[in-house]
Scaffold this motif. Structure first.
Motif, PDB file in Angstrom:
ATOM      1  N   ASP A   1      -2.789  -0.297  -8.797  1.00  0.00           N
ATOM      2  CA  ASP A   1      -4.140   0.162  -8.485  1.00  0.00           C
ATOM      3  C   ASP A   1      -4.816  -0.725  -7.432  1.00  0.00           C
TER       4      ASP A   1
ATOM      5  N   TYR B   1       0.818  -1.216   0.000  1.00  0.00           N
ATOM      6  CA  TYR B   1       0.000   0.000   0.000  1.00  0.00           C
ATOM      7  C   TYR B   1       0.855   1.270   0.000  1.00  0.00           C
TER       8      TYR B   1
ATOM      9  N   SER C   1      -3.838   0.592  -3.967  1.00  0.00           N
ATOM     10  CA  SER C   1      -3.802   2.031  -3.739  1.00  0.00           C
ATOM     11  C   SER C   1      -5.042   2.454  -2.940  1.00  0.00           C
TER      12      SER C   1
ATOM     13  N   THR D   1      -6.982   5.963  -2.016  1.00  0.00           N
ATOM     14  CA  THR D   1      -7.033   7.398  -2.278  1.00  0.00           C
ATOM     15  C   THR D   1      -8.406   7.954  -1.920  1.00  0.00           C
TER      16      THR D   1
ATOM     17  N   ILE E   1      -3.419  10.489  -0.964  1.00  0.00           N
ATOM     18  CA  ILE E   1      -2.974   9.099  -1.044  1.00  0.00           C
ATOM     19  C   ILE E   1      -2.654   8.621   0.365  1.00  0.00           C
TER      20      ILE E   1
ATOM     21  N   CYS F   1       2.306   3.465  -3.734  1.00  0.00           N
ATOM     22  CA  CYS F   1       1.542   4.397  -4.557  1.00  0.00           C
ATOM     23  C   CYS F   1       1.997   5.832  -4.285  1.00  0.00           C
TER      24      CYS F   1
END
Length: 270
Positions: A259, A41, A262, A264, A63, A44
């Motif tokens: 992705d 994690y 990630s 966000t 993020i 990113c």
């Protein structure tokens, strides 16, 4: 210091609640796989080839990373923050990106998650209990204890809708996770970043933290329990709108990373 006090007070409260029901805590430490999961994690970040514009951003993306003191894997469970894109049940033409706290049972026995003792707690002082017996929706539609069979996976929450005959749209009675937070509480407002600009933070100076407290037991009567804490933090704020595409499970050129791993959130700077 305030963030540490909040977490400590919550754990003290959990211990007191468990003692009132004659439960005994069994401490389980992180295993050798834990850091590898955390690192997924934290890869990113902003694409550094992105141009920084002179105009102040009206929107920004945060993020999130995972702190090294988190327990995402021990001998009993593995915790993942799983991203999914789902159709919005109220607006049929809109797609929501949501997250699930997914728990994998690594043992050969059934594990039990007591959502009455599971919490989401933020550094601005807000906290959410995953099951509240005094809440009508919880008591009618949600199970307090989740049973996870051996080597199976279950989410701490799901997306659960009930069709209300008195309304024109479904009532959402159980929500997945969204990484939204209070900007004003941490002093972020319009003018904080330019378009394409990146502000980076460490685990120690991040403007916002979120902790997930997972309370589980190997016993059906929950007579013993263990805790796993996953501690997230904002590690980067970038001045632009919603970097991920709706249609594909890939990142746009604005962000570098996988992705799948990630985390966000997007917020407007109005």
């Amino acid at each position: 210091m305030r963030k540490i006090v909040i977490g400590y007070c919550l754990l003290c409260s959990l211990a007191a609640m468990a003692q009132s029901t004659s439960r005994k805590m069994e401490y389980v430490e992180a295993d050798n796989h834990n850091q590898k999961i955390i690192n997924r994690y934290n890869k990113c970040h902003k694409n550094h080839n992105m141009y920084v514009e002179p105009e102040l951003a009206k929107d920004f993306t945060a993020i999130f990373g995972v702190r090294d003191n988190s327990i995402m894997s021990n001998k009993d469970i593995e915790v993942s923050i799983v991203k999914k894109r789902i159709g919005n049940p109220i607006y049929n033409d809109k797609e929501d990106r949501v997250y699930y706290v997914q728990i994998k049972n690594k043992t050969n026995k059934t594990l039990y998650i007591d959502r009455g003792y599971c919490f989401r707690i933020d550094s601005d002082g807000s906290k959410y209990r995953y099951y509240n017996s005094g809440n009508r929706v919880d008591s009618l539609y949600r199970e307090r204890v989740i049973a996870i069979p051996p080597h199976a996976k279950k989410n701490l929450t799901d997306y659960h809708c009930i069709k209300d005959p008195q309304a024109n749209y479904p009532e959402i009675v159980e929500y997945p996770e969204e990484f939204l937070w209070n900007m004003e509480a941490v002093g972020i407002s319009k003018g904080y970043v330019h378009y394409g600009e990146s502000r980076q933070f460490t685990e120690k100076n991040s403007p916002f933290y979120r902790t997930f407290v997972i309370y589980y037991s190997k016993e059906k009567d929950l007579s013993t329990y263990s805790l796993a804490l996953v501690n997230c933090y904002i590690k980067e704020i970038i001045g632009y709108y919603y970097p991920e595409t709706y249609e594909y499970d890939i990142l746009s050129t604005h962000i570098v990373g996988d992705d799948k791993y990630s985390i966000t959130s997007w917020l407007p700077l109005y």
